[in-house]
Design a protein around this motif. Structure first.
Motif, short mmCIF file in Angstrom:
data_model
loop_
_atom_site.label_atom_id
_atom_site.label_comp_id
_atom_site.label_asym_id
_atom_site.label_seq_id
_atom_site.Cartn_x
_atom_site.Cartn_y
_atom_site.Cartn_z
N LEU A 161 3.65 -10.02 -5.04
CA LEU A 161 2.69 -9.24 -5.84
C LEU A 161 1.92 -8.25 -4.99
CD1 LEU A 161 1.37 -12.08 -8.17
CD2 LEU A 161 2.86 -10.19 -8.80
N VAL A 162 1.48 -8.66 -3.80
CA VAL A 162 0.76 -7.74 -2.92
C VAL A 162 1.66 -6.57 -2.56
CG1 VAL A 162 -0.19 -7.47 -0.60
CG2 VAL A 162 -0.83 -9.44 -1.97
N SER A 163 2.91 -6.86 -2.25
CA SER A 163 3.86 -5.80 -1.92
C SER A 163 3.99 -4.82 -3.08
CB SER A 163 5.24 -6.39 -1.59
OG SER A 163 5.16 -7.32 -0.55
N GLY A 164 4.26 -5.38 -4.27
CA GLY A 164 4.47 -4.52 -5.43
C GLY A 164 3.26 -3.70 -5.80
N VAL A 165 2.08 -4.33 -5.76
CA VAL A 165 0.86 -3.63 -6.16
C VAL A 165 0.56 -2.48 -5.20
CG1 VAL A 165 -1.63 -3.88 -6.30
CG2 VAL A 165 -0.17 -5.50 -7.46
N PHE A 166 0.76 -2.69 -3.90
CA PHE A 166 0.48 -1.61 -2.96
C PHE A 166 1.47 -0.45 -3.09
CE2 PHE A 166 -2.88 -3.75 -0.78
CZ PHE A 166 -3.58 -2.72 -0.19
N ILE A 167 2.72 -0.77 -3.36
CA ILE A 167 3.69 0.31 -3.60
C ILE A 167 3.28 1.10 -4.83
CG2 ILE A 167 6.09 0.81 -4.18
CD1 ILE A 167 5.76 -0.08 -1.32
N LEU A 168 2.92 0.41 -5.91
CA LEU A 168 2.49 1.09 -7.14
C LEU A 168 1.22 1.90 -6.91
CD1 LEU A 168 3.09 -1.76 -9.74
CD2 LEU A 168 4.39 0.36 -9.53
N LEU A 169 0.28 1.33 -6.16
CA LEU A 169 -0.99 2.01 -5.86
C LEU A 169 -0.75 3.34 -5.18
CD1 LEU A 169 -4.09 2.11 -5.04
CD2 LEU A 169 -3.42 0.80 -3.04
N ALA A 170 0.10 3.34 -4.16
CA ALA A 170 0.34 4.58 -3.41
C ALA A 170 1.20 5.55 -4.21
CB ALA A 170 1.02 4.25 -2.09
N ALA A 171 2.21 5.03 -4.91
CA ALA A 171 3.12 5.91 -5.65
C ALA A 171 2.44 6.56 -6.85
CB ALA A 171 4.34 5.12 -6.12
N ASP A 172 1.38 5.94 -7.36
CA ASP A 172 0.71 6.47 -8.55
C ASP A 172 -0.20 7.65 -8.23
OD1 ASP A 172 0.45 6.23 -11.36
OD2 ASP A 172 -1.55 5.38 -11.11
N MET A 173 -0.45 7.90 -6.96
CA MET A 173 -1.23 9.08 -6.58
C MET A 173 -0.38 10.34 -6.78
SD MET A 173 -4.32 8.31 -5.52
CE MET A 173 -4.40 7.12 -6.85
N ILE A 179 10.34 10.31 -6.61
CA ILE A 179 11.34 9.40 -7.17
C ILE A 179 10.69 8.41 -8.13
CG2 ILE A 179 13.01 7.59 -6.61
CD1 ILE A 179 13.40 8.97 -3.89
N LEU A 180 9.51 7.92 -7.76
CA LEU A 180 8.82 6.91 -8.57
C LEU A 180 7.46 7.44 -8.99
CD1 LEU A 180 8.68 3.94 -9.63
CD2 LEU A 180 7.59 3.34 -7.46
N ASP A 181 7.21 7.43 -10.27
CA ASP A 181 5.91 7.78 -10.83
C ASP A 181 5.52 6.65 -11.76
OD1 ASP A 181 3.71 8.68 -12.18
OD2 ASP A 181 4.46 10.71 -12.50
N PRO A 182 4.72 5.68 -11.29
CA PRO A 182 4.42 4.50 -12.12
C PRO A 182 3.85 4.84 -13.49
CG PRO A 182 3.72 4.14 -9.86
CD PRO A 182 4.12 5.58 -9.95
N GLY A 183 2.95 5.83 -13.55
CA GLY A 183 2.38 6.19 -14.84
C GLY A 183 3.43 6.70 -15.80
N ARG A 184 4.43 7.41 -15.28
CA ARG A 184 5.51 7.95 -16.12
C ARG A 184 6.57 6.88 -16.41
NH1 ARG A 184 9.24 11.48 -12.64
NH2 ARG A 184 9.81 9.37 -12.00
N ASP A 185 6.95 6.12 -15.38
CA ASP A 185 8.07 5.20 -15.52
C ASP A 185 7.71 3.91 -16.25
OD1 ASP A 185 9.52 7.06 -14.05
OD2 ASP A 185 9.08 6.08 -12.13
N ILE A 204 0.74 -3.75 5.61
CA ILE A 204 0.05 -2.93 4.61
C ILE A 204 0.27 -1.44 4.88
CG2 ILE A 204 -2.20 -2.33 3.70
CD1 ILE A 204 -1.28 -5.02 2.79
N VAL A 205 0.26 -1.07 6.15
CA VAL A 205 0.44 0.35 6.50
C VAL A 205 1.81 0.83 6.07
CG1 VAL A 205 0.56 1.98 8.42
CG2 VAL A 205 -1.16 0.17 8.43
N LEU A 206 2.85 0.04 6.31
CA LEU A 206 4.20 0.44 5.92
C LEU A 206 4.35 0.48 4.41
CD1 LEU A 206 6.52 -1.38 8.50
CD2 LEU A 206 5.71 0.97 8.50
N MET A 207 3.72 -0.45 3.70
CA MET A 207 3.80 -0.44 2.23
C MET A 207 3.12 0.81 1.67
SD MET A 207 3.36 -4.40 1.02
CE MET A 207 2.03 -4.89 2.09
N LEU A 208 1.98 1.16 2.23
CA LEU A 208 1.27 2.35 1.78
C LEU A 208 2.11 3.59 2.04
CD1 LEU A 208 -1.56 2.67 0.53
CD2 LEU A 208 -2.41 3.24 2.80
N ALA A 209 2.72 3.66 3.21
CA ALA A 209 3.57 4.82 3.55
C ALA A 209 4.78 4.89 2.63
CB ALA A 209 4.01 4.72 5.01
N ALA A 210 5.41 3.74 2.36
CA ALA A 210 6.58 3.73 1.48
C ALA A 210 6.23 4.21 0.09
CB ALA A 210 7.17 2.32 1.42
N GLY A 211 5.08 3.78 -0.43
CA GLY A 211 4.66 4.23 -1.76
C GLY A 211 4.39 5.71 -1.81
#
Length: 612
Positions: free
Chosen positions: A283-295, A53-59, A37-44
């Motif tokens: 799904l857990v992987s994807g959701v955490f990446i989206l969660l962090a990247a959307d900030m 590079i990634l803005d979920p709200g925009r993309d 979880i820590v690495l997924m949060l950091a990656a996002g």
């Protein structure tokens, strides 16, 4: 790079990036033995607010919220699917107290922390406090996998996380309905009626869908290849219908649906659950990446000293106070109470629901409702990092880990099994011998080896055995077909590279050869059951030897020309069983376990074999 307008990633590229980062983070965490979880949060955070590079709200635009909602629904359904009543053995009282007493107390304590530490209004604190009841199955599952806790504390944390997720969402709905009554002209009776009707419909929908699916599957009304697609369609339909009646009630519906299916003894339950687990990892992987990247940077910059005080008050005061009060005077040992009290990671449900209700509060004039999303993210990030690195050390300090070193489960109570178990025990490795024949376990009990009387594939074994203590399985009974069944069934849980069996008597015949998808790996001398037992009875024994700079693998081979290597144990405690063609590692400090003829001097002294 293919992008849309204003530098936005094309949706397909965005999905591919999220998938690669999520799965890549989980794999890297496995290799580095770190919390995934820590690495997924950091990656996002890196690809989102860091590099832009990634803005979920925009993309992804308007698709983002439905995507996250559906992912959370499937995750909670799979969570409910893992809640078999049998897993509650010894933990039922604790779970009941955590849900019935702990959830309301947690709501109150969280609201106090929000009001006095974060400075939010009582209206916002009441709504946000309800959401903070959840401890997040999206986070708990990976942490439990990494921490390797004993069965009961793991069951307490898992059941609390999955059951309290929909409870927390509904608590937020209740508080929001009360705020609407206070802030607008809506009648209290109407709001209460809406809430009750929504909860009843969600419960009926979830239970009816689960019962209907179970009946259809049991009667053969759905072909095997369509069972998983049918379940997915049902989950999405139940979630959407329930949510249309009352926002966030869909979480309750799909959790109840999964819970019912888990407890009706479906023949295909294991296959369904394993497929869901694979989907949940993605799904857990994807959701955490989206969660962090959307900030965004502005949101992160808005976090101040009050946010820090809020996180500290939640972790050190609100959570422990609610849990310790709920479990007071119960049969839960104090060590387990402390572990649960100081383990409360929050997950994606908290952020998703906080964002929804924060916007709605702002719409009806509660200005500080907009502060909910950044505070939710701060709490999730802080608890994920904190508990990701402290859960296992805390559990070890309290003596609640299954084992410091992962051990070996041997199926079959023969003299060969007892001899191997004794050799591994002398290396301080946990070992258990399981056999459905009580008489076969007599030698193991006399040798002080831990035993399990029963079928290792039975439901009783699933609920009584702490399989998390064991990392590898050896099937060594006198029944080749049963050995193949055991290794095939346990391979998805332990990993196909971690299940072994004695050679099948007819394995060399093409008429009787099995495909690679069935059975386990070969072991050591590649003996059948009869040959393996005959070796022990003729005087062979398992012996462990430490390699050093003065005594290398070459020296060992010269000193033991007939010996057959079976396993090697690194200084770090990693045990590796060897297939017939595998070579031991020539590493200083490594301990080599081999099957060797008894030394002449021992024969002369008439010493007992270690297999007696």
């Amino acid at each position: 790079m293919a992008t849309g307008t204003e530098g936005a990633l094309a949706p397909v590229l965005g999905f591919a990036l999220v998938g690669a980062l999520g799965v890549g983070s989980q794999w890297l965490a496995w290799r580095l033995r770190m919390p995934a979880i820590v690495l997924m949060l950091a990656a996002g955070l890196i690809v989102g607010p860091g590099l832009g590079i990634l803005d979920p709200g925009r993309d992804f635009g308007d698709l983002l919220q439905p995507m996250v909602a559906i992912a959370v629904a499937i995750i909670l359904f799979e969570g409910g699917l893992s809640l078999h009543w049998g897993s509650l053995a010894g933990a039922a009282t604790g779970v009941t107290r955590l849900v019935v007493i702990g959830a309301p107390l947690g709501w109150l304590a969280s609201a106090l922390a929000l009001h006095y530490a974060a400075g939010l209004s009582w209206a916002t604190s009441a709504v946000f406090g309800g959401i903070m009841i959840v401890t997040g199955p999206t986070v708990i599952a990976p942490l439990l996998r990494q921490a390797r806790l004993r069965r009961r504390p793991a069951a307490l944390l898992q059941w609390e996380a999955i059951v309290n997720d929909p409870v927390g969402a509904l608590a937020a709905v209740l508080a929001f309905e009360i705020v609407i009554v206070l802030e607008t002209a809506t009648g209290a009776g109407t709001a209460a009626l809406d809430l009750v009707v929504g909860v009843v419909i969600a419960s009926v929908l979830g239970l009816a869908a689960g019962w209907g699916a179970a009946r259809a599957f049991a009667r053969g009304m759905v072909p095997e290849y369509m069972k998983v697609p049918v379940l997915f369609a049902l989950v999405l339909g139940v979630f959407a219908l329930s949510d249309a009646v009352l926002h966030e009630s869909g979480l309750l519906a799909v959790t109840l649906m999964g819970l019912l299916i888990a407890n009706v003894e479906l023949p295909s339950y294991v296959e369904l659950r394993r497929f869901k687990e694979h989907a949940t990892v993605l799904l857990v992987s994807g959701v955490f990446i989206l969660l962090a990247a959307d900030m965004d940077r502005a949101t992160l910059a808005s976090l101040d000293l009050n946010a820090l005080l809020f996180v500290l008050a939640t972790v050190l005061l609100a959570r422990p106070a609610a849990v310790l009060t709920a479990l007071a005077f119960s049969d839960v040992p104090w060590r387990e109470r402390l572990l649960v009290a100081f383990t409360g990671p929050r997950g994606v449900v908290l952020v998703a629901v906080a964002g929804l209700f924060g916007a709605r509060l702002a719409e009806i004039g509660v200005e500080d409702g907009a502060a909910m999303p950044p505070l939710a993210f701060a709490l999730v990030a802080a608890t994920v990092v904190l508990h990701g690195f402290t859960l296992r050390p805390l559990a070890q300090l309290l003596g609640l880990t299954a084992a410091d070193r992962p051990g070996v489960l041997i199926v079959g109570g023969s003299p060969w099994s007892v001899a191997l178990a004794q050799a591994l025990t002398r290396l301080d490795l946990p070992v258990m011998i399981a056999d459905p024949n009580h008489a076969h376990l007599r030698s193991a009990r006399e040798a002080g080896i831990e035993t399990f009387f029963g079928d290792v594939l039975s439901e009783e074994a699933e609920h009584r055995l702490d399989l998390v203590r064991y990392e590898q399985v050896i099937a060594a009974t006198d029944n080749d077909a049963y050995n193949t069944l055991v290794t095939t069934d346990l391979a998805p849980e332990f990993g196909r590279e971690k299940v072994f069996q004695l050679k099948r008597v007819r394995d060399g015949s093409s008429r009787h050869a099995l495909p690679a998808t069935l059975g386990g790996r070969g072991l050591g001398p590649d003996d059948s059951f009869g040959e393996a037992v005959a070796r022990i009875e003729s005087g062979w024994e398992f012996r462990a030897t430490r390699l050093s700079s003065e005594f290398s693998l070459k020296d060992w081979r010269e000193a033991n020309p007939e010996a057959i290597p079976v396993a090697d144990l690194s200084e770090g405690g990693t045990l590796r069983f060897l297939e017939p063609r595998d070579e031991p590692r020539d590493v200083e400090g490594l301990r080599l376990v081999a099957l060797t003829p008894k030394r002449p001097e021992r024969r002369e002294r008439g010493e007992r074999r270690p297999t007696a």
